[in-house]
Design a protein around this motif. Structure first.
Motif, PDB file in Angstrom:
ATOM      1  N   PHE A 243       0.811  -1.204   0.000  1.00  0.00           N
ATOM      2  CA  PHE A 243       0.000   0.000   0.000  1.00  0.00           C
ATOM      3  C   PHE A 243       0.852   1.265   0.000  1.00  0.00           C
ATOM      4  O   PHE A 243       0.504   2.265   0.613  1.00  0.00           O
ATOM      5  CB  PHE A 243      -0.943  -0.009   1.215  1.00  0.00           C
ATOM      6  CG  PHE A 243      -1.888  -1.165   1.225  1.00  0.00           C
ATOM      7  CD1 PHE A 243      -2.980  -1.193   0.384  1.00  0.00           C
ATOM      8  CD2 PHE A 243      -1.680  -2.247   2.058  1.00  0.00           C
ATOM      9  CE1 PHE A 243      -3.857  -2.266   0.375  1.00  0.00           C
ATOM     10  CE2 PHE A 243      -2.545  -3.319   2.068  1.00  0.00           C
ATOM     11  CZ  PHE A 243      -3.641  -3.329   1.212  1.00  0.00           C
ATOM     12  N   ASP A 244       1.973   1.204  -0.686  1.00  0.00           N
ATOM     13  CA  ASP A 244       2.872   2.350  -0.763  1.00  0.00           C
ATOM     14  C   ASP A 244       2.302   3.390  -1.725  1.00  0.00           C
ATOM     15  O   ASP A 244       1.958   3.079  -2.861  1.00  0.00           O
ATOM     16  CB  ASP A 244       4.254   1.894  -1.221  1.00  0.00           C
ATOM     17  CG  ASP A 244       5.293   2.986  -1.073  1.00  0.00           C
ATOM     18  OD1 ASP A 244       5.134   3.816  -0.162  1.00  0.00           O
ATOM     19  OD2 ASP A 244       6.248   3.015  -1.860  1.00  0.00           O
ATOM     20  N   LEU A 245       2.193   4.639  -1.252  1.00  0.00           N
ATOM     21  CA  LEU A 245       1.656   5.727  -2.067  1.00  0.00           C
ATOM     22  C   LEU A 245       2.618   6.906  -2.053  1.00  0.00           C
ATOM     23  O   LEU A 245       3.390   7.085  -1.116  1.00  0.00           O
ATOM     24  CB  LEU A 245       0.297   6.193  -1.516  1.00  0.00           C
ATOM     25  CG  LEU A 245      -0.877   5.220  -1.517  1.00  0.00           C
ATOM     26  CD1 LEU A 245      -2.048   5.827  -0.757  1.00  0.00           C
ATOM     27  CD2 LEU A 245      -1.303   4.884  -2.935  1.00  0.00           C
ATOM     28  N   ASN A 246       2.538   7.710  -3.101  1.00  0.00           N
ATOM     29  CA  ASN A 246       3.279   8.972  -3.114  1.00  0.00           C
ATOM     30  C   ASN A 246       2.323  10.075  -2.688  1.00  0.00           C
ATOM     31  O   ASN A 246       1.344  10.369  -3.384  1.00  0.00           O
ATOM     32  CB  ASN A 246       3.803   9.250  -4.532  1.00  0.00           C
ATOM     33  CG  ASN A 246       4.871   8.269  -4.951  1.00  0.00           C
ATOM     34  OD1 ASN A 246       5.765   7.946  -4.158  1.00  0.00           O
ATOM     35  ND2 ASN A 246       4.808   7.787  -6.185  1.00  0.00           N
ATOM     36  N   ILE A 247       2.572  10.659  -1.547  1.00  0.00           N
ATOM     37  CA  ILE A 247       1.678  11.686  -1.029  1.00  0.00           C
ATOM     38  C   ILE A 247       2.423  13.012  -0.909  1.00  0.00           C
ATOM     39  O   ILE A 247       3.657  13.047  -0.912  1.00  0.00           O
ATOM     40  CB  ILE A 247       1.097  11.285   0.343  1.00  0.00           C
ATOM     41  CG1 ILE A 247       2.209  11.118   1.380  1.00  0.00           C
ATOM     42  CG2 ILE A 247       0.259  10.016   0.226  1.00  0.00           C
ATOM     43  CD1 ILE A 247       1.692  10.949   2.811  1.00  0.00           C
ATOM     44  N   PRO A 248       1.698  14.124  -0.791  1.00  0.00           N
ATOM     45  CA  PRO A 248       2.355  15.438  -0.646  1.00  0.00           C
ATOM     46  C   PRO A 248       3.208  15.502   0.617  1.00  0.00           C
ATOM     47  O   PRO A 248       2.927  14.827   1.615  1.00  0.00           O
ATOM     48  CB  PRO A 248       1.163  16.410  -0.550  1.00  0.00           C
ATOM     49  CG  PRO A 248       0.020  15.697  -1.202  1.00  0.00           C
ATOM     50  CD  PRO A 248       0.231  14.242  -0.907  1.00  0.00           C
ATOM     51  N   GLN A 249       4.244  16.328   0.587  1.00  0.00           N
ATOM     52  CA  GLN A 249       5.139  16.468   1.733  1.00  0.00           C
ATOM     53  C   GLN A 249       4.413  17.003   2.964  1.00  0.00           C
ATOM     54  O   GLN A 249       4.836  16.756   4.097  1.00  0.00           O
ATOM     55  CB  GLN A 249       6.297  17.403   1.376  1.00  0.00           C
ATOM     56  CG  GLN A 249       7.278  16.806   0.378  1.00  0.00           C
ATOM     57  CD  GLN A 249       8.463  17.720   0.107  1.00  0.00           C
ATOM     58  OE1 GLN A 249       8.451  18.885   0.505  1.00  0.00           O
ATOM     59  NE2 GLN A 249       9.476  17.201  -0.555  1.00  0.00           N
TER      60      GLN A 249
END
Length: 445
Positions: A243-249
C-alpha cells in the motif's frame, strides 16, 4: 409456443459427475451473471484439496446453484472442454435427440423465466438451487427440427443487439476505471494540488497542518484502550510494501487504528439465524449484503430487512448512526454508513474516528481504492475473509482538516457526474434487454 408440450428438464438432461483426476486452478470454469454465458475463471490463490472438482465437456449445459436466478447459466464452449468446476456449478449432458442445448438457454431467458427459480432456492446462509429441483422445472419442447429453425432465426436477429451490448460493456468498464482514478487521485493528493498552492501550511493549526492534526488525534487516541494492533511486524511490513503511495510532503502516513476505533460487530449466538433471535424483533440487524448494496444508494445503508428482539440484542451490540461499516467476510472491503442505530455481525467492522471531521468519508475513499489489494489477504476458504489486524495496520494518508473537506467536496462532485453517466448506461442496458425479449417473443410466437 403455447401449443408445445411442457417437459421436465430432467427428461433430457443428465448430471455429469466425472471427478477430475487433476484440477489445475488455471483451468477452472465460471458462469457469468445476466445470461452472459460461460468463461475461464480468473486465477485465484486457494487451498488445494479443499474442494472436489469435476471435469466438464463442451456442449454441456451448466448453471450456478447460487446465482441461476441472476442469469448464471450457459453452454460450455469448445475452448473450455476438459476444464473443471465444483459441485456448485453442476454440468449436464444433453440428449440431442430431444433438445438442442441452446434451446434451454432461450427458454430460461424468455420473459426472464430464470428469475422465477429464486423461489426454489434453499439453504442457511448461502442459498442454492438443488439439481433435483432444477431438473423438475419445465420448459416447452417442440421437435428438434423446429428448435434448430427457431435458434437460427434468433441468432440472426440477436446480431443486431451485439454491438449495443459491446458498447455498453465498454462504457461500464470505462466508468469503473474513472471512479478508481478519481479515488486514487484523492488519496494521493493530486486532486487538490491547486488547493495546496493557494493554502500554505499553518504550523500548529490542525486545519492546515497535518502534524498538528495528528497530535490532536493522538490525544484522543491515548484516551482509548480498545485499539491494539493485532498484526505481526512481518504482516505490517508486507502491508506497507503493498500500500505504498506517493503523497504530498505536507501530509502524513498513520495507521488506520491511530485514526479511530475499529471494532468487529457481535453475533455470539449459534446458529446465527436462530428464529429466537428475531421473533417480534425491533432492533435493526445489518448484514454484509446490506453494506455491499449501499453503493447504489450513495453509500447509505438502507433500512434493514431483519430485526433482533431483546434476546438478539443482548448477544450483539448497537452501533450509532453515522458509523462507517467495512465488511471483512464474504464481500471483502465493501463500505457503507449506518443511517440509523443498528446491530451487525462480526463479519462487519465498525469505524469511529477519534475526533470530528470528514475522516470516515476519507477512509471510505481509501478502502474503496485498495479493495482489490485487500482481497489478496483473504485466505481461499469456503468464505473469503480478512482479519481485523489487517485493517488496523493499514497505512493511510492524513491530510489537514481543511484539505480533507475540500477533497470530499471534489470527490463527491465527480462521483455525482459518474452516477449520472451510470444511470444513462443502465437505461441503455434495459433497452438492450427489452430488444432481446422482443426478439425472443417474436421468434417463439
Amino acid at each position: 409456443m403455447s401449443e408445445w408440450k411442457k417437459v421436465k428438464i430432467g427428461d433430457f438432461l443428465t448430471e455429469s459427475k466425472i471427478i477430475a483426476i487433476e484440477s489445475n486452478a488455471a483451468h477452472r470454469i465460471t458462469v457469468r451473471l445476466n445470461c452472459k454465458g460461460v468463461e475461464q475463471r480468473s486465477l485465484k490463490a486457494e487451498k488445494e484439496g479443499a474442494t472436489k472438482y469435476y471435469t466438464r465437456k463442451s456442449g454441456q449445459f451448466i448453471y450456478g446453484k447460487q446465482n441461476i436466478h441472476k442469469g448464471a447459466f450457459g453452454i460450455i464452449p469448445q475452448e473450455l472442454d476438459g476444464f473443471t468446476s465444483s459441485a456448485d456449478l453442476p454440468a449436464f449432458d444433453v440428449d440431442l435427440s430431444k433438445c438442442i442445448p441452446e434451446w434451454i438457454c432461450i427458454c430460461l431467458q424468455k420473459d426472464e423465466y430464470y428469475k422465477t427459480l429464486q423461489k426454489n432456492v434453499k439453504g442457511v446462509g448461502s442459498q442454492r438451487l438443488a439439481v433435483n429441483v432444477f431438473l423438475d422445472s419445465e420448459i416447452p419442447l417442440p421437435p428438434v427440427e423446429k428448435q434448430v429453425e427457431i435458434i437460427k432465426k434468433i441468432k440472426l436477429q440477436l446480431q443486431k443487439t451485439e454491438q449495443l451490448s459491446v458498447e455498453i460493456e465498454s462504457q461500464k468498464n470505462y466508468i469503473k476505471q474513472l471512479r478508481q482514478n478519481i479515488l486514487q487521485k484523492a488519496i494521493e493528493g493530486k486532486l487538490t494540488a491547486d488547493w495546496r498552492k493557494q493554502n500554505s501550511v499553518q504550523k500548529g493549526n490542525p486545519d492546515y497542518d497535518a502534524e498538528a492534526l495528528f497530535e490532536q488525534i493522538q490525544k484522543e487516541h491515548n484516551k482509548s484502550i480498545k485499539n491494539k494492533s493485532r498484526s505481526s511486524n512481518t504482516i505490517q511490513d508486507k502491508l506497507d510494501d503493498d500500500f505504498d503511495l506517493n503523497i504530498p510532503q505536507s501530509w502524513l502516513f498513520i495507521r488506520l487504528s491511530e485514526l479511530g476505533i475499529l471494532e468487529r460487530g457481535k453475533s455470539k449466538h449459534r446458529p446465527r439465524n436462530d428464529p429466537s433471535l428475531f421473533s417480534d424483533g425491533k432492533y435493526p440487524f445489518v448484514q454484509t449484503g446490506d453494506v455491499s448494496q449501499s453503493k447504489y444508494f450513495g453509500y447509505e445503508i438502507q433500512p434493514a430487512s431483519k430485526f433482533y428482539n431483546e434476546f438478539g440484542l443482548a448477544q450483539s451490540k448497537m452501533w450509532c448512526a453515522g458509523t462507517l461499516c467495512i465488511t471483512i467476510a464474504a464481500n471483502i472491503a465493501e463500505t457503507g454508513f449506518l443511517t440509523y442505530d443498528a446491530c451487525f455481525p462480526d463479519s462487519v467492522v465498525g469505524f469511529t474516528p477519534f475526533i470530528e471531521g470528514d475522516f470516515s468519508t476519507f477512509v471510505r475513499y481509501y478502502i474503496d481504492s485498495i479493495k482489490l489489494i485487500l482481497e489478496k489477504y483473504a485466505p481461499a476458504t469456503a468464505q473469503k475473509n480478512i482479519n481485523l489486524g489487517i485493517l488496523e495496520t493499514l497505512k493511510i494518508p492524513l491530510p489537514p482538516l481543511a484539505e480533507q473537506k475540500e477533497i470530499v467536496v471534489r470527490v463527491e462532485k465527480h462521483l455525482q457526474t459518474i452516477s449520472n453517466l451510470e444511470n444513462q448506461i443502465t437505461e441503455r442496458e434495459e433497452l438492450a434487454k427489452q430488444l432481446i425479449q422482443n426478439i425472443l417473443k417474436e421468434s417463439l410466437n
